[in-house]
Motif scaffolding. Structure first.
Motif, short mmCIF file in Angstrom:
data_model
loop_
_atom_site.label_atom_id
_atom_site.label_comp_id
_atom_site.label_asym_id
_atom_site.label_seq_id
_atom_site.Cartn_x
_atom_site.Cartn_y
_atom_site.Cartn_z
N LEU A 21 -25.87 58.35 3.53
CA LEU A 21 -26.68 57.54 4.46
C LEU A 21 -26.08 56.16 4.70
N GLY A 22 -24.75 56.08 4.74
CA GLY A 22 -24.07 54.83 5.03
C GLY A 22 -23.78 53.95 3.83
N ILE A 23 -24.13 54.40 2.64
CA ILE A 23 -23.86 53.67 1.40
C ILE A 23 -22.84 54.48 0.60
N ASP A 24 -21.74 53.85 0.20
CA ASP A 24 -20.74 54.53 -0.64
C ASP A 24 -21.17 54.45 -2.10
N TRP A 25 -21.16 55.60 -2.77
CA TRP A 25 -21.55 55.70 -4.18
C TRP A 25 -20.46 56.40 -4.97
N VAL A 26 -20.07 55.85 -6.11
CA VAL A 26 -19.17 56.52 -7.05
C VAL A 26 -20.08 57.31 -7.99
N ILE A 27 -19.74 58.58 -8.18
CA ILE A 27 -20.56 59.47 -8.99
C ILE A 27 -19.88 59.73 -10.33
N ASP A 28 -20.61 59.47 -11.40
CA ASP A 28 -20.12 59.77 -12.74
C ASP A 28 -21.11 60.75 -13.37
N ALA A 45 -22.74 45.18 -7.68
CA ALA A 45 -23.00 46.60 -7.50
C ALA A 45 -24.40 46.95 -8.00
N VAL A 46 -24.89 48.07 -7.49
CA VAL A 46 -26.17 48.63 -7.92
C VAL A 46 -25.86 49.96 -8.58
N GLN A 47 -26.52 50.23 -9.68
CA GLN A 47 -26.29 51.48 -10.40
C GLN A 47 -27.62 52.21 -10.58
N VAL A 48 -27.59 53.52 -10.36
CA VAL A 48 -28.77 54.36 -10.52
C VAL A 48 -28.38 55.50 -11.45
N VAL A 49 -29.19 55.71 -12.48
CA VAL A 49 -28.99 56.83 -13.39
C VAL A 49 -30.21 57.72 -13.24
N LEU A 50 -29.96 59.00 -12.97
CA LEU A 50 -31.09 59.90 -12.77
C LEU A 50 -30.78 61.30 -13.26
N ASP A 63 -34.25 56.23 -0.62
CA ASP A 63 -35.22 55.16 -0.86
C ASP A 63 -34.53 53.82 -1.14
N LEU A 64 -33.32 53.85 -1.67
CA LEU A 64 -32.61 52.62 -2.01
C LEU A 64 -31.77 52.07 -0.85
N LYS A 65 -31.61 52.84 0.21
CA LYS A 65 -30.72 52.46 1.31
C LYS A 65 -31.02 51.07 1.86
N ALA A 66 -32.27 50.79 2.18
CA ALA A 66 -32.62 49.50 2.78
C ALA A 66 -32.29 48.34 1.85
N ALA A 67 -32.61 48.48 0.57
CA ALA A 67 -32.35 47.40 -0.38
C ALA A 67 -30.86 47.19 -0.60
N VAL A 68 -30.11 48.29 -0.74
CA VAL A 68 -28.67 48.18 -1.02
C VAL A 68 -27.92 47.68 0.21
N SER A 69 -28.40 48.01 1.39
CA SER A 69 -27.72 47.63 2.63
C SER A 69 -27.64 46.12 2.84
#
Length: 107
Positions: A21-28, A45-50, A63-69
């Motif tokens: 959705l227009g946000i680049d995320w590195v996946i670990d 950077a913003v990190q999400v663990v799920l 859900d995080l797109k607006a805040a991270v943008s």
């Protein structure tokens, strides 16, 4: 879901990187049963663990797109074809947990 704001941005990496959705995320996905997503090209950077077996990756990242943008993006993930390497070499398969609109790329 665990959200961390203000983490150190990742540098160039061989970990899987996607545009969701227009946000680049590195996946670990080497973290136990959880998957760690870290924004790429944004400082801080913003990190999400799920745990994607309990919550939808696409929903959380959406859900995080607006805040991270609001954090300016200075770098983008690049694809194998952008590196000048052999484009016919097999690419790393897309993560089965990436958002449906994700475009696989490398950091």
């Amino acid at each position: 879901v665990l959200l961390r704001c203000g983490v150190t941005p990742p540098g160039p990496t061989t970990l899987h990187c996607v545009d969701a959705l227009g946000i680049d995320w590195v996946i670990d996905d080497r973290v136990d049963t959880a998957i760690r997503y870290t924004t790429f090209g944004r400082t801080p950077a913003v990190q999400v663990v799920l745990d994607h077996t309990k919550v939808s990756d696409a929903a959380v990242l959406g859900d995080l797109k607006a805040a991270v943008s609001v954090i300016p993006q200075t770098r983008r993930c690049i694809g194998l074809g952008d590196t000048g390497t052999n484009p016919s070499a097999p690419a790393r398969p897309a993560s089965p947990t990436a958002a449906p609109t994700a475009t696989p790329r490398r950091g």
